[in-house]
Enzyme design. Structure first.
Site, PDB file in Angstrom:
ATOM      1  N   ARG A  39      10.413  -6.030   4.430  1.00 14.02           N
ATOM      2  CA  ARG A  39      10.241  -4.818   5.574  1.00 14.02           C
ATOM      3  C   ARG A  39      11.534  -4.205   6.591  1.00 14.02           C
ATOM      4  NH1 ARG A  39       4.509  -1.743   5.392  1.00 14.02           N
ATOM      5  NH2 ARG A  39       4.745  -3.420   6.861  1.00 14.02           N
TER       6      ARG A  39
ATOM      7  N   ARG B 102      11.527  -1.476  11.262  1.00  8.11           N
ATOM      8  CA  ARG B 102      10.651  -0.828  11.878  1.00  8.11           C
ATOM      9  C   ARG B 102      10.338  -2.091  13.100  1.00  8.11           C
ATOM     10  NH1 ARG B 102       5.404   0.473   7.484  1.00  8.11           N
ATOM     11  NH2 ARG B 102       4.536  -1.053   9.849  1.00  8.11           N
TER      12      ARG B 102
ATOM     13  N   ARG C 148      -0.761  -7.997  13.841  1.00  8.01           N
ATOM     14  CA  ARG C 148      -1.404  -7.445  12.652  1.00  8.01           C
ATOM     15  C   ARG C 148      -2.219  -7.658  11.665  1.00  8.01           C
ATOM     16  NH1 ARG C 148       4.122  -4.740  10.330  1.00  8.01           N
ATOM     17  NH2 ARG C 148       2.360  -2.874   9.387  1.00  8.01           N
TER      18      ARG C 148
ATOM     19  N   LYS D 265       0.900  -1.273   0.203  1.00  9.84           N
ATOM     20  CA  LYS D 265      -0.113  -0.113   0.007  1.00  9.84           C
ATOM     21  C   LYS D 265       0.796   1.097   0.226  1.00  9.84           C
ATOM     22  CE  LYS D 265      -2.567  -0.042   3.795  1.00  9.84           C
ATOM     23  NZ  LYS D 265      -1.619  -1.325   4.952  1.00  9.84           N
TER      24      LYS D 265
ATOM     25  N   ARG E 247      -9.581   1.763   8.912  1.00  8.33           N
ATOM     26  CA  ARG E 247      -8.971   1.178   9.400  1.00  8.33           C
ATOM     27  C   ARG E 247      -9.847   0.334   9.996  1.00  8.33           C
ATOM     28  NH1 ARG E 247      -3.006   1.218   9.207  1.00  8.33           N
ATOM     29  NH2 ARG E 247      -1.815  -0.587   9.015  1.00  8.33           N
TER      30      ARG E 247
HETATM   31  P1  AMP Z   1       0.930   1.304   9.274  1.00  7.32           P
HETATM   32  O1  AMP Z   1       2.201   2.647   8.546  1.00  7.32           O
HETATM   33  O2  AMP Z   1      -0.132   1.666   8.066  1.00  7.32           O
HETATM   34  O3  AMP Z   1       1.662  -0.344   8.839  1.00  7.32           O
HETATM   35  O4  AMP Z   1       0.731   1.732  10.761  1.00  7.32           O
HETATM   36  C1  AMP Z   1       1.948   1.103  11.566  1.00  7.32           C
HETATM   37  C2  AMP Z   1       0.987   1.445  12.849  1.00  7.32           C
HETATM   38  O5  AMP Z   1      -0.021   2.217  13.146  1.00  7.32           O
HETATM   39  C3  AMP Z   1      -0.285   0.295  12.706  1.00  7.32           C
HETATM   40  O6  AMP Z   1       0.007  -1.284  13.153  1.00  7.32           O
HETATM   41  C4  AMP Z   1      -0.865   0.824  13.704  1.00  7.32           C
HETATM   42  O7  AMP Z   1      -1.110   0.131  15.212  1.00  7.32           O
HETATM   43  C5  AMP Z   1      -1.300   2.545  13.468  1.00  7.32           C
HETATM   44  N1  AMP Z   1      -2.029   2.887  12.599  1.00  7.32           N
HETATM   45  C6  AMP Z   1      -1.592   3.300  11.624  1.00  7.32           C
HETATM   46  N2  AMP Z   1      -2.855   3.399  11.319  1.00  7.32           N
HETATM   47  C7  AMP Z   1      -3.907   3.653  11.316  1.00  7.32           C
HETATM   48  C8  AMP Z   1      -5.280   3.873  12.114  1.00  7.32           C
HETATM   49  N3  AMP Z   1      -5.742   4.400  11.027  1.00  7.32           N
HETATM   50  N4  AMP Z   1      -6.373   2.435  13.047  1.00  7.32           N
HETATM   51  C9  AMP Z   1      -5.498   3.134  13.785  1.00  7.32           C
HETATM   52  N5  AMP Z   1      -3.832   2.314  14.259  1.00  7.32           N
HETATM   53  C10 AMP Z   1      -3.212   2.869  12.486  1.00  7.32           C
END
Ligand code: AMP
Length: 187
Positions: free
Chosen positions: A127, A133, A144, A13, A88
């Site tokens: 990654r 990360r 996740r 994404k 989400r």
């Molecule tokens: P991502 O980079 O989109 O994978 O997000 C990393 C982490 O940030 C996720 O595993 C969540 O802990 C938090 N996070 C990101 N976007 C959201 C969202 N829309 N709602 C809740 N937590 C989020």
């Protein structure tokens, strides 16, 4: 153009978000990036979010909704944007609709990326090595996934009902997937 990108962790994404935002001159709003910035700056929001992010859990809806609503409002009513990693949950989708309504705006397309679990885990492992990360370790990655299935996958049906959804097979390489995305946006 206002676009939402949906998909499980590791599906690419973020990579596609960058390409699409650059090509179509859209503001990219990535909640993961926004939260990581808060965390890096040691803000109150960042400290709160860190507890959830470290475990691969979702940050509570009200925190994320407020953050996104402020960001969208700051762009002004006519702005085009691309949401990466938001909404989400169904509650976030409802909050997004409300935030857009106050601006007289709407979502044009929702692109849902799909791939098989082995490919996704492989990408996350890659990654983890490159980006270091902390939420990409094996246990957190599985967490996740589980949360994606429980909380986020229901959004696919939600957006199918409103006829906004385009599903894309994201198992190919970056260019192949990007071509599919561009076809979907042109259609
Ligand atoms: P991502 O980079 O989109 O994978 O997000 C990393 C982490 O940030 C996720 O595993 C969540 O802990 C938090 N996070 C990101 N976007 C959201 C969202 N829309 N709602 C809740 N937590 C989020």
């Amino acid at each position: 153009m206002r676009i939402v990108l949906l998909g499980p962790p590791g599906v690419g994404k973020g990579t596609q978000a960058k390409l699409v935002a650059a090509k179509h001159k859209l503001e990219k709003i990535s909640t993961g990036d926004l939260l990581r910035a808060e965390l890096a700056n040691r803000t109150e929001l960042g400290k709160l979010a860190e507890q959830y992010m470290r475990q691969g859990m979702l940050v509570p809806d009200d925190i994320v909704n407020k953050m996104v609503a402020e960001k969208i409002a700051s762009l002004g009513p006519g702005a085009g944007f691309l949401l990466d990693g938001y909404p989400r949950t169904i509650a976030q989708a409802v909050a997004l609709e409300a935030a857009l309504q106050t601006l007289g705006a709407n979502i044009d397309k929702v692109i849902a990326f799909q791939s098989d679990e082995n490919t996704l885990l492989e990408r996350i492992r890659g990654r983890a090595e490159i980006e270091n990360r902390s939420d990409d370790d094996a246990q957190t990655a599985l967490n996740r996934f589980r949360i994606y299935q429980q909380e986020t996958a229901p959004l696919i049906d939600h957006y199918k009902k409103s006829d906004l959804l385009i599903e894309i097979n994201a198992s190919g390489d970056i260019e192949t997937v990007n071509n599919l995305v561009e076809e979907a946006l042109a259609g």
